[in-house]
Design a protein around this motif. Structure first.
Motif, mmCIF file in Angstrom:
data_model
loop_
_atom_site.group_PDB
_atom_site.id
_atom_site.type_symbol
_atom_site.label_atom_id
_atom_site.label_comp_id
_atom_site.label_asym_id
_atom_site.label_seq_id
_atom_site.Cartn_x
_atom_site.Cartn_y
_atom_site.Cartn_z
ATOM 1 N N VAL A 58 58.267 50.720 75.899
ATOM 2 C CA VAL A 58 57.652 49.338 75.207
ATOM 3 C C VAL A 58 56.434 48.979 76.588
ATOM 4 N N HIS A 59 55.508 48.703 75.670
ATOM 5 C CA HIS A 59 54.169 48.219 76.532
ATOM 6 C C HIS A 59 53.968 46.910 76.213
ATOM 7 N N TYR A 60 53.155 46.122 76.895
ATOM 8 C CA TYR A 60 52.791 44.539 76.610
ATOM 9 C C TYR A 60 51.508 44.364 76.833
ATOM 10 N N GLN A 61 51.215 43.599 75.813
ATOM 11 C CA GLN A 61 49.787 43.193 75.724
ATOM 12 C C GLN A 61 49.615 41.464 75.810
ATOM 13 N N PRO A 62 49.077 41.120 76.860
ATOM 14 C CA PRO A 62 49.157 39.679 77.023
ATOM 15 C C PRO A 62 48.176 38.776 76.061
ATOM 16 N N TYR A 63 48.621 37.604 76.172
ATOM 17 C CA TYR A 63 47.594 36.568 75.067
ATOM 18 C C TYR A 63 47.554 35.377 76.041
ATOM 19 N N PHE A 64 46.569 34.837 75.833
ATOM 20 C CA PHE A 64 46.037 33.682 76.848
ATOM 21 C C PHE A 64 45.532 32.371 76.133
ATOM 22 N N ASP A 65 45.823 31.292 76.618
ATOM 23 C CA ASP A 65 45.388 30.057 76.151
ATOM 24 C C ASP A 65 43.818 30.074 76.226
ATOM 25 N N VAL A 66 43.226 29.645 75.238
ATOM 26 C CA VAL A 66 41.755 29.889 75.056
ATOM 27 C C VAL A 66 41.212 28.807 75.971
ATOM 28 N N GLU A 67 41.746 27.566 75.926
ATOM 29 C CA GLU A 67 41.119 26.430 76.922
ATOM 30 C C GLU A 67 41.481 26.570 78.410
ATOM 31 N N THR A 68 42.570 26.961 78.736
ATOM 32 C CA THR A 68 42.735 26.997 80.084
ATOM 33 C C THR A 68 42.645 28.433 80.712
ATOM 34 N N GLY A 69 42.535 29.406 79.786
ATOM 35 C CA GLY A 69 42.697 31.014 80.521
ATOM 36 C C GLY A 69 43.967 31.247 81.072
ATOM 37 N N ARG A 70 45.177 30.286 80.874
ATOM 38 C CA ARG A 70 46.465 30.792 81.228
ATOM 39 C C ARG A 70 47.140 31.599 80.445
ATOM 40 N N ARG A 71 47.854 32.724 80.953
ATOM 41 C CA ARG A 71 48.578 33.816 80.182
ATOM 42 C C ARG A 71 49.632 32.915 79.625
ATOM 43 N N ARG A 72 49.954 33.085 78.431
ATOM 44 C CA ARG A 72 51.115 32.323 77.806
ATOM 45 C C ARG A 72 52.195 33.209 77.267
ATOM 46 N N GLY A 73 51.970 34.536 77.242
ATOM 47 C CA GLY A 73 52.942 35.619 76.697
ATOM 48 C C GLY A 73 52.478 36.855 76.501
ATOM 49 N N ALA A 74 53.352 37.849 76.297
ATOM 50 C CA ALA A 74 52.771 39.299 75.942
ATOM 51 C C ALA A 74 53.441 39.609 74.778
ATOM 52 N N GLU A 75 52.932 40.794 74.103
ATOM 53 C CA GLU A 75 53.626 41.012 72.880
ATOM 54 C C GLU A 75 54.002 42.782 73.127
ATOM 55 N N ALA A 76 55.287 42.740 72.769
ATOM 56 C CA ALA A 76 55.882 44.140 72.889
ATOM 57 C C ALA A 76 55.202 45.031 71.833
ATOM 58 N N LEU A 77 54.676 46.315 72.231
ATOM 59 C CA LEU A 77 54.310 47.243 71.283
ATOM 60 C C LEU A 77 54.775 48.695 71.663
ATOM 61 N N VAL A 78 55.772 49.050 70.980
ATOM 62 C CA VAL A 78 56.377 50.574 71.468
ATOM 63 C C VAL A 78 55.303 51.737 71.315
ATOM 64 N N ARG A 79 55.797 52.792 71.984
ATOM 65 C CA ARG A 79 55.153 53.935 72.055
ATOM 66 C C ARG A 79 56.022 55.108 72.189
ATOM 67 N N TRP A 80 56.037 56.277 71.612
ATOM 68 C CA TRP A 80 57.105 57.148 71.592
ATOM 69 C C TRP A 80 56.375 58.271 72.836
ATOM 70 N N ARG A 81 57.210 58.413 74.012
ATOM 71 C CA ARG A 81 56.813 59.717 74.954
ATOM 72 C C ARG A 81 57.373 60.898 74.320
ATOM 73 N N HIS A 82 56.689 61.700 73.739
ATOM 74 C CA HIS A 82 56.973 62.914 73.109
ATOM 75 C C HIS A 82 56.813 64.204 74.146
ATOM 76 N N PRO A 83 57.758 65.001 74.354
ATOM 77 C CA PRO A 83 57.640 66.068 75.206
ATOM 78 C C PRO A 83 56.704 66.924 74.982
ATOM 79 N N VAL A 84 55.797 67.110 73.849
ATOM 80 C CA VAL A 84 55.068 68.163 73.812
ATOM 81 C C VAL A 84 53.652 67.257 73.148
#
Ligand code: C2E
Ligand code: CA
Ligand code: CA
Ligand code: CA
Length: 275
Positions: free
Chosen positions: A41-67
């Motif tokens: 699971v990778h995480y992409q952050p999102y920020f408050d546009v006014e303050t520039g503060r990070r408010r959270g991160a979205e979980a985005l799944v990836r498959w680690r394929h052997p080949v």
């Protein structure tokens, strides 16, 4: 001639079975990968546009394929949905994301994408509630992202489920807003906290008056309904400036941060400062 026709049929048949075989191989690989937890699971952050503060991160799944290496979700989520494998995979993602988020600063939320197929599972609410309890993550730090398709099918059951989540303290975001067919009345029927404007509206925001007009009306709509607005797919500083002027609350995109493993996210600054 008759024999040519038969040949044609044979070739067609072989092409079909090759496709079917590739699909079966992928399905077998996927089944095996789920049993062995070969996902990240990778995480992409999102920020408050006014303050520039990070408010959270979205979980985005990836498959680690052997080949084949790291496979993006668009290449296996549809198959996982068709085969029902999204249910065990989705549960794993929920557990993983909640566990990871407990190590983040307490003001950073985690957003998890749920497939319409997962919504059909009667146990989904219990899975989320139990996962929150086991991980120790407070419900206020969890956000569930769903797309409009969930609102069209089985609307009544889904409404009950969403209200239970809402009562638990979990936030709800309407993903890919503006790309589907749902009517605006969905926004008042379902207990959404946030609208995520689809990245197709970003484009060359400063010059495209039409996109700006659409975003501006979404902001007005959301405000009137007491919801916040996230813009996704923000790639340039010009887009970010435009979004700020339009009153968008949160921004997410390559400009602000790509999806990364939790260890990397934890090292990143929590304030976004454009250079
Ligand atoms: P989504 O939920 O709309 O996620 C946003 C997608 O846009 C992600 O692609 C993200 O990496 C990408 N993106 C982020 N910033 C930018 C940007 O600035 N520019 C551009 N061009 N793209 C950007 P990703 O990770 O490949 O995920 C694709 C889709 O797969 C997601 O779309 C979501 O629908 C699905 N998905 C991903 N993870 C999960 C999951 O855990 N469960 C379920 N059910 N679906 C998932
Ligand atoms: Ca999403
Ligand atoms: Ca989206
Ligand atoms: Ca999407």
């Amino acid at each position: 001639s008759k024999s040519a026709g038969r040949n044609c049929f044979t070739v067609y048949d072989e092409a079909m079975s090759a496709e079917l075989e590739a699909r079966n191989t992928l399905e077998g690989d996927l089944r095996d990968a789920i049993a062995r937890c070969l996902f990240e699971v990778h995480y992409q952050p999102y920020f408050d546009v006014e303050t520039g503060r990070r408010r959270g991160a979205e979980a985005l799944v990836r498959w680690r394929h052997p080949v084949r290496g790291l496979i993006p979700p668009d290449q296996f989520i549809p198959l996982a949905e068709e085969t029902g494998l999204i249910v065990p995979l989705g549960e794993w993602i929920i557990r993983q994301a909640c566990d990871d988020a407990t190590l983040w600063p307490a003001d950073t939320m985690v957003s998890i994408n749920l497939s319409p197929v997962q919504f059909k599972q009667a146990e989904l609410f219990d899975v989320i509630e139990t996962t929150l309890r086991n991980s120790g993550l407070s419900a206020e730090r969890l956000e569930i992202e769903i797309t409009e398709s969930v609102l069209l099918e089985r609307a009544c059951e889904n409404l009950v489920f969403m209200e239970r989540l809402s009562d638990l303290g979990v936030s709800l975001a309407l993903d890919d807003f503006g790309t589907g067919y749902s009517s605006l009345s969905c926004l008042t029927t379902f207990p959404f906290d946030k609208i995520k404007i689809d990245k197709s509206f970003m484009g060359n925001l400063s010059a495209q008056y039409k996109s700006a007009a659409i975003i501006s009306s979404i902001v007005t709509l959301a405000r009137g309904l007491g919801m916040s607005v996230t813009a996704e797919g923000v790639e340039t500083i010009e887009q970010l400036d435009g979004l700020k002027q339009l009153g968008v609350n949160f921004a997410q995109g390559y400009l602000l941060g790509r999806p990364v493993p939790t260890a990397e996210l934890e090292k990143q600054p929590v304030i976004f400062r454009p250079r």
